[in-house]
Design a protein around this motif. Structure first.
Motif, PDB file in Angstrom:
ATOM      1  N   MET A 136       0.834  -1.203   0.000  1.00 36.62           N
ATOM      2  CA  MET A 136       0.000   0.000   0.000  1.00 36.62           C
ATOM      3  C   MET A 136       0.871   1.256   0.000  1.00 36.62           C
ATOM      4  N   PHE A 137       1.917   1.228   0.817  1.00 36.31           N
ATOM      5  CA  PHE A 137       2.821   2.377   0.875  1.00 36.31           C
ATOM      6  C   PHE A 137       3.492   2.593  -0.484  1.00 36.31           C
ATOM      7  N   ARG A 138       3.897   1.501  -1.125  1.00 33.20           N
ATOM      8  CA  ARG A 138       4.545   1.601  -2.434  1.00 33.20           C
ATOM      9  C   ARG A 138       3.586   2.164  -3.475  1.00 33.20           C
ATOM     10  N   PHE A 139       2.336   1.721  -3.459  1.00 35.02           N
ATOM     11  CA  PHE A 139       1.349   2.221  -4.414  1.00 35.02           C
ATOM     12  C   PHE A 139       1.143   3.726  -4.270  1.00 35.02           C
ATOM     13  N   PHE A 140       1.000   4.168  -3.028  1.00 34.23           N
ATOM     14  CA  PHE A 140       0.698   5.583  -2.821  1.00 34.23           C
ATOM     15  C   PHE A 140       1.921   6.472  -3.050  1.00 34.23           C
ATOM     16  N   VAL A 141       3.109   5.955  -2.763  1.00 31.39           N
ATOM     17  CA  VAL A 141       4.324   6.713  -3.096  1.00 31.39           C
ATOM     18  C   VAL A 141       4.438   6.875  -4.605  1.00 31.39           C
ATOM     19  N   ARG A 142       4.155   5.800  -5.326  1.00 29.06           N
ATOM     20  CA  ARG A 142       4.191   5.861  -6.787  1.00 29.06           C
ATOM     21  C   ARG A 142       3.162   6.852  -7.316  1.00 29.06           C
ATOM     22  N   TYR A 143       1.989   6.857  -6.700  1.00 28.77           N
ATOM     23  CA  TYR A 143       0.953   7.799  -7.136  1.00 28.77           C
ATOM     24  C   TYR A 143       1.369   9.241  -6.835  1.00 28.77           C
ATOM     25  N   ALA A 144       2.003   9.449  -5.671  1.00 34.14           N
ATOM     26  CA  ALA A 144       2.445  10.807  -5.314  1.00 34.14           C
ATOM     27  C   ALA A 144       3.523  11.301  -6.278  1.00 34.14           C
ATOM     28  N   ILE A 145       4.436  10.405  -6.640  1.00 31.50           N
ATOM     29  CA  ILE A 145       5.483  10.782  -7.600  1.00 31.50           C
ATOM     30  C   ILE A 145       4.867  11.106  -8.960  1.00 31.50           C
ATOM     31  N   THR A 146       3.884  10.293  -9.360  1.00 33.02           N
ATOM     32  CA  THR A 146       3.207  10.542 -10.642  1.00 33.02           C
ATOM     33  C   THR A 146       2.495  11.886 -10.631  1.00 33.02           C
ATOM     34  N   ALA A 147       1.788  12.174  -9.542  1.00 29.42           N
ATOM     35  CA  ALA A 147       1.086  13.460  -9.443  1.00 29.42           C
ATOM     36  C   ALA A 147       2.067  14.624  -9.505  1.00 29.42           C
ATOM     37  N   SER A 148       3.221  14.451  -8.858  1.00 22.13           N
ATOM     38  CA  SER A 148       4.234  15.506  -8.894  1.00 22.13           C
ATOM     39  C   SER A 148       4.779  15.697 -10.308  1.00 22.13           C
ATOM     40  N   LEU A 149       4.983  14.585 -11.023  1.00 20.46           N
ATOM     41  CA  LEU A 149       5.459  14.684 -12.401  1.00 20.46           C
ATOM     42  C   LEU A 149       4.449  15.403 -13.290  1.00 20.46           C
ATOM     43  N   ILE A 150       3.181  15.087 -13.096  1.00 19.95           N
ATOM     44  CA  ILE A 150       2.139  15.715 -13.916  1.00 19.95           C
ATOM     45  C   ILE A 150       2.080  17.217 -13.653  1.00 19.95           C
ATOM     46  N   VAL A 151       2.093  17.584 -12.380  1.00 18.10           N
ATOM     47  CA  VAL A 151       1.986  19.002 -12.021  1.00 18.10           C
ATOM     48  C   VAL A 151       3.201  19.787 -12.504  1.00 18.10           C
ATOM     49  N   ASN A 152       4.374  19.160 -12.412  1.00 21.54           N
ATOM     50  CA  ASN A 152       5.618  19.859 -12.764  1.00 21.54           C
ATOM     51  C   ASN A 152       6.159  19.443 -14.131  1.00 21.54           C
ATOM     52  N   SER A 153       5.294  18.896 -14.969  1.00 21.92           N
ATOM     53  CA  SER A 153       5.756  18.419 -16.276  1.00 21.92           C
ATOM     54  C   SER A 153       6.321  19.552 -17.129  1.00 21.92           C
ATOM     55  N   LEU A 154       5.718  20.726 -17.042  1.00 21.54           N
ATOM     56  CA  LEU A 154       6.208  21.851 -17.843  1.00 21.54           C
ATOM     57  C   LEU A 154       7.592  22.297 -17.369  1.00 21.54           C
ATOM     58  N   SER A 155       7.814  22.242 -16.062  1.00 16.31           N
ATOM     59  CA  SER A 155       9.143  22.584 -15.536  1.00 16.31           C
ATOM     60  C   SER A 155      10.181  21.570 -15.994  1.00 16.31           C
ATOM     61  N   LEU A 156       9.784  20.302 -16.052  1.00 16.40           N
ATOM     62  CA  LEU A 156      10.695  19.265 -16.530  1.00 16.40           C
ATOM     63  C   LEU A 156      11.036  19.482 -18.005  1.00 16.40           C
ATOM     64  N   VAL A 157      10.025  19.810 -18.793  1.00 18.36           N
ATOM     65  CA  VAL A 157      10.243  20.092 -20.217  1.00 18.36           C
ATOM     66  C   VAL A 157      11.199  21.268 -20.387  1.00 18.36           C
ATOM     67  N   THR A 158      10.953  22.319 -19.628  1.00 22.20           N
ATOM     68  CA  THR A 158      11.802  23.509 -19.710  1.00 22.20           C
ATOM     69  C   THR A 158      13.240  23.192 -19.321  1.00 22.20           C
ATOM     70  N   GLY A 159      13.401  22.402 -18.272  1.00 20.36           N
ATOM     71  CA  GLY A 159      14.742  22.042 -17.822  1.00 20.36           C
ATOM     72  C   GLY A 159      15.510  21.238 -18.857  1.00 20.36           C
ATOM     73  N   ILE A 160      14.837  20.273 -19.483  1.00 21.73           N
ATOM     74  CA  ILE A 160      15.492  19.457 -20.512  1.00 21.73           C
ATOM     75  C   ILE A 160      15.919  20.331 -21.688  1.00 21.73           C
ATOM     76  N   CYS A 161      15.029  21.223 -22.115  1.00 19.96           N
ATOM     77  CA  CYS A 161      15.349  22.101 -23.249  1.00 19.96           C
ATOM     78  C   CYS A 161      16.501  23.037 -22.922  1.00 19.96           C
ATOM     79  N   GLU A 162      16.509  23.580 -21.716  1.00 20.47           N
ATOM     80  CA  GLU A 162      17.578  24.501 -21.336  1.00 20.47           C
ATOM     81  C   GLU A 162      18.923  23.783 -21.256  1.00 20.47           C
ATOM     82  N   CYS A 163      18.921  22.550 -20.755  1.00 16.05           N
ATOM     83  CA  CYS A 163      20.171  21.780 -20.690  1.00 16.05           C
ATOM     84  C   CYS A 163      20.707  21.495 -22.091  1.00 16.05           C
ATOM     85  N   ALA A 164      19.807  21.068 -22.994  1.00 11.49           N
ATOM     86  CA  ALA A 164      20.231  20.778 -24.367  1.00 11.49           C
ATOM     87  C   ALA A 164      20.743  22.038 -25.057  1.00 11.49           C
ATOM     88  N   THR A 165      20.069  23.161 -24.824  1.00 13.24           N
ATOM     89  CA  THR A 165      20.496  24.425 -25.435  1.00 13.24           C
ATOM     90  C   THR A 165      21.856  24.858 -24.903  1.00 13.24           C
TER      91      THR A 165
END
Length: 303
Positions: A99-128
């Motif tokens: 149960m703990f593993r499931f909810f940790v995975r869900y929390a990480i997924t929610a964080s990725l979704i919310v911060n997906s634009l920041s992740l995209v920006t970071g990848i682009c800035e690193c490549a640039t």
């Protein structure tokens, strides 16, 4: 008869020189377009998608917001499907640790979704940033008076008559036309390759939240997010590979003399080989850039 023959030879020589001038003009025109295309290529290969305010506003606007809403629903769905898949035997699998593993995975997924634009920006800035550190020089040897040596050789050749001048002139004109056309096509192809890479990069952005939602389900469901990450990183790193490809290929072939040997000086063959020598850096740079996408895809295991 001697005067008439001399006048004809002089006229043919004049026509031959004019034809060589036309061939030179074609080559110079192609090279001018190549320089402009090269400058545009280097500008766009080192540019960040975020700097394209119009396109960036489109992919991060209403379409992205709708993708966020869809991703939130998909995350819950994948979470439930993943839990059901792994917890068929509730007595053995439905433990506090799972149960703990499931909810940790869900929390990480929610964080990725919310911060997906920041992740995209970071990848682009690193490549640039990495691409900006690559020094690319697309300056080639001057193409002005390309056929000057050919003219000098013919003028020094006592056996060169009007027919020789006409033959060299026609070869120079046709060779210059095709050489200039090849250089133009390579320049346009180079620009299109860089612009298409930027276009694909922008197209991936709205799908980031929906792709990340798959991480909530784990295992097979997570492959969607992994595939998106590998694809987006591949497109981002493609700029680095393009810059490296141009730098390496142009550095290797800009002074190439592989076509200069093996032909009699002042002959039509040597003239055509001279034109090939001028076209070689552009052709190799274009070919290497075309293979940049495949290089990245193979390195990232995308097929």
């Amino acid at each position: 008869m001697g005067l008439i023959s001399g006048a004809i030879d002089a006229a043919l020589e004049s026509i031959g020189k004019s034809l060589l001038d036309v061939g030179e003009w074609f080559l110079e025109t192609g090279y001018t377009l190549w320089k402009n295309a090269g400058k545009l290529t280097l500008d766009y290969v080192k540019i960040s998608p975020m700097s394209q305010s119009g396109a960036w506003g489109v992919v991060t606007g209403s379409v992205y917001q709708m993708s966020l809403a869809i991703a939130a629903s998909l995350a819950v769905l994948f979470f439930v499907m993943g839990w059901l898949r792994e917890s068929i035997d509730i007595r053995n699998n439905f433990t506090l640790e799972n149960m703990f593993r499931f909810f940790v995975r869900y929390a990480i997924t929610a964080s990725l979704i919310v911060n997906s634009l920041s992740l995209v920006t970071g990848i682009c800035e690193c490549a640039t940033a990495v691409t900006s550190q690559i020094s690319v020089n697309m300056e080639s040897k001057d193409v002005e008076n390309v056929f000057e040596t050919v003219r000098d050789q013919l003028e020094d050749d006592d056996d060169a008559d009007g027919g020789t001048w006409i033959g060299m002139g026609l070869a120079g004109m046709l060779g210059g036309f095709f050489g200039g056309a090849v250089i133009m096509v390579c320049g346009v192809s180079l620009v299109l390759s860089v612009l298409s890479r930027l276009f694909r990069l922008l197209l991936c952005v709205p799908f980031a939240p929906a792709a990340f939602a798959g991480f909530a389900g784990g295992h097979e469901f997570a492959q969607t997010g992994i595939a998106w990450l590998r694809t987006f990183i591949g497109y981002a790193l493609e700029a680095v590979v393009i810059a490296l490809a141009i730098s390496i290929s142009y550095g290797m072939f800009k002074d190439a003399n592989m076509f200069s040997a093996g032909a009699k000086s002042g002959s039509i063959v040597s003239l055509l080989l001279l034109i090939c020598g001028y076209c070689m850096p552009m052709v190799t740079a274009c070919a290497c850039v075309k293979g940049a996408e495949m290089t990245v895809r193979r390195c990232l295991g995308l097929g």
